[in-house]
Write an enzyme that holds these catalytic residues in place. Sequence first.
Site, PDB file in Angstrom:
ATOM      1  N   HIS A   2      19.300 -52.277   3.900  1.00 38.45           N
ATOM      2  CA  HIS A   2      19.210 -50.820   3.904  1.00 38.45           C
ATOM      3  C   HIS A   2      17.772 -50.428   4.232  1.00 38.45           C
ATOM      4  O   HIS A   2      16.879 -50.577   3.409  1.00 38.45           O
ATOM      5  CB  HIS A   2      19.625 -50.263   2.535  1.00 38.45           C
ATOM      6  CG  HIS A   2      19.471 -48.787   2.435  1.00 38.45           C
ATOM      7  ND1 HIS A   2      18.924 -48.188   1.325  1.00 38.45           N
ATOM      8  CD2 HIS A   2      19.793 -47.790   3.287  1.00 38.45           C
ATOM      9  CE1 HIS A   2      18.911 -46.887   1.504  1.00 38.45           C
ATOM     10  NE2 HIS A   2      19.431 -46.620   2.691  1.00 38.45           N
ATOM     11  N   ASN A   5      14.192 -44.290   5.600  1.00 40.08           N
ATOM     12  CA  ASN A   5      13.921 -43.333   6.655  1.00 40.08           C
ATOM     13  C   ASN A   5      12.569 -42.665   6.423  1.00 40.08           C
ATOM     14  O   ASN A   5      12.289 -42.285   5.293  1.00 40.08           O
ATOM     15  CB  ASN A   5      15.033 -42.280   6.638  1.00 40.08           C
ATOM     16  CG  ASN A   5      15.323 -41.692   7.985  1.00 40.08           C
ATOM     17  OD1 ASN A   5      14.590 -41.897   8.926  1.00 40.08           O
ATOM     18  ND2 ASN A   5      16.389 -40.926   8.059  1.00 40.08           N
ATOM     19  N   ASN A  52      18.843 -44.714  -2.655  1.00 42.01           N
ATOM     20  CA  ASN A  52      19.636 -43.509  -2.381  1.00 42.01           C
ATOM     21  C   ASN A  52      20.297 -42.933  -3.627  1.00 42.01           C
ATOM     22  O   ASN A  52      20.517 -41.736  -3.697  1.00 42.01           O
ATOM     23  CB  ASN A  52      20.676 -43.772  -1.299  1.00 42.01           C
ATOM     24  CG  ASN A  52      20.090 -43.576   0.082  1.00 42.01           C
ATOM     25  OD1 ASN A  52      18.946 -43.167   0.238  1.00 42.01           O
ATOM     26  ND2 ASN A  52      20.877 -43.876   1.083  1.00 42.01           N
TER      27      ASN A  52
END
Length: 145
Positions: A2, A5, A52
């Site tokens: 993962h 960003n 997340n």
Amino acid sequence: MHFMNPVPLKSMVEVIRGFHTSPETIDIAQRLLAEMNKSGVVVEDSPGFVSNRVLMLTINEAIFLVQDRVASAATWTRSSKAASSTKMGPLETADLIGLDTILFSIEVLYESFNDSKYRPCPLLKKMVDAGLHGRKSGRGFYDYS
């Protein structure tokens, strides 16, 4: 794996260990990341992984603050950046990722855990329904046109 960003600016990557992931696979992933000048942290497979799960709650709560008129987007961004010494506040991060992507992620967490803490903020839903997806649409919590 993962990737965070924005990928070129983030040096850490979550390496997700699934039920059948072998130690050899983890080693290969770590070597690949090292070749990319990134480091990996191994976490267990779970909806939202680690980053997340926390980030989506933070962004969702920031949107509730705007919806409830506790603070404007600009005020909250200024405050959160100063408090955490980050380059972007949660609402700027949401605009970068895309509000539609944020809504989808929060809905997945809500459905996966059946926990009201992941209930998407109604303002987020309204914005996505109105086509305000952040940078990719030109407008979200900030105007990018």
